[in-house]
Design a protein around this motif. Sequence first.
Motif: not given
Length: 523
Positions: A353-369
Amino acid sequence: MSTDEPKDLGNIHDITPKPRKLPDGANIRFLAPTVNAITNVTALVGRDLEPLRCHIYIRDGLIAGIVPDNADTTPLAAAPPPARDLLERDKPITIDGKHMIAVPGMADVHDHLQVLGPGLPVAEGLPLDEFLRVQWATQARMGPPEYELAVLLGTLQRLKCGVTTVVDHAYTFHEPDLDEACVHAYDLSGIRWAYARGIMTRPYAPVCETFEQAADNIRALLANTTATPERLFVAPVSIRQATLQEYERSAALAEELGAGTYTHASETQAERETWLQEAQTTPIKALDRAGFLNERTVLAHCVVLDDDEIELLAARGTHVVHCPSNNMKLAKGVTRVPDLLAAGVNVALGVDMMADIFSEMRAELHMQSLHSGDPAVLSSRDVLQMATWRGAAAVFPDAAAPADTLTAATAGYRVPIGELSTGCAADIVLIPARSLLQAPLLDPLHAVVHQTHGPMVRHVLVDGQLVVADGVSTLVDEKELLVEAERACNYWLDQLDLPAGPQGVWFPPPPPDFPDAPPDGWP
């Protein structure tokens, strides 16, 4: 607001969205233009997503060949010249991929597409349990036409942003025929889909059903729709919406039907406490004892895990889908994705229910870093793999989907998805590679993950059919759908007893004569 009973809305079906029909006996995807070649493209090929300048040839919905553009012999004679009109439907077309990047169609492995109105914006700032009650209240009086409208809107939003495979964790089921409405909408959109049929027996009576009702409806779904066991998950919502015994019965039902199992698990500390109270053990161990975990199981979120649970997930071959933006939005916590991958657990991404799959890829990287203090804990390749072949592997065993093509050549076969390789389904996303937003483009993979946004997607193919051309669906009238969705959202905002929040769509729908007069009773 009260969450005990929904406000009486009168006859909501007085504003029923217009019905849509599928051609008799046909998958609507095959009404889209057929593509038989993409020439002069930079493609991210194989599971390692290595960039290659090449020509991609397509036959019967499959990738028939990937030929480097510097090969001694390039069989360009096998394809007609690039089409001037991408919407030619009477003959196969070629797309000139110059200055474009081809990536595998991406998989959104956890979403809830029934939430037409109004969803997250109205519940801004609420914790998970309070947000869910707002969501359930808005759904309580939605019927099949509204579900179809919501799901069609959601699937098109995903397709236009590069998702070719979606898993919809669908619930609530408080009226007859809601299952059929969802499946009909998937088929109308042209997306590749799997159905996680939710089971909710508690705690919000207006939208609950008994397990027996759910099981009967799931069996009817297989008998009466295009759903098949291969793309069906029996999916109790969570331990707070179903009992431990119902998890055991769900596992047995899935085994009976040849379906997978699916649920929210270890989503929050509060949910973990419910498992400890009702099962006297942690969520993953309880699910295992219930016979729920196997290689066709997908668990959403898995935020709160101990080391033993990670080892158990790996041993059972169970898949995890992480939804980083949703987890941050609702303050759930951080899933141990690097640890899961290191242990051999397959991890996919969900938009949820969020924005798009590209946003999720970046969020994954940034969250884990940020969480680990290590900017190299995951790589750009890792998250793109989570969005492509790892997502495909979570939805379909061995990343092989049931062949959807009508041609005899592949009918009845399982077709690999999630990668650009010969023999895989031609699920392909084309992204412009000469944009100021990406310049200077030094690394195609890095540009896709870090410098590409969903609305930049140019073309989308599913099974070699061009379902999105120049950013627009080739199968659905987008303007008409937008008008219907906005009017429906305004109706709920006006009628429901919601917390303070948006009072209506900011840009009102066009007058009723655009594109057609709405049904009687529409506002």
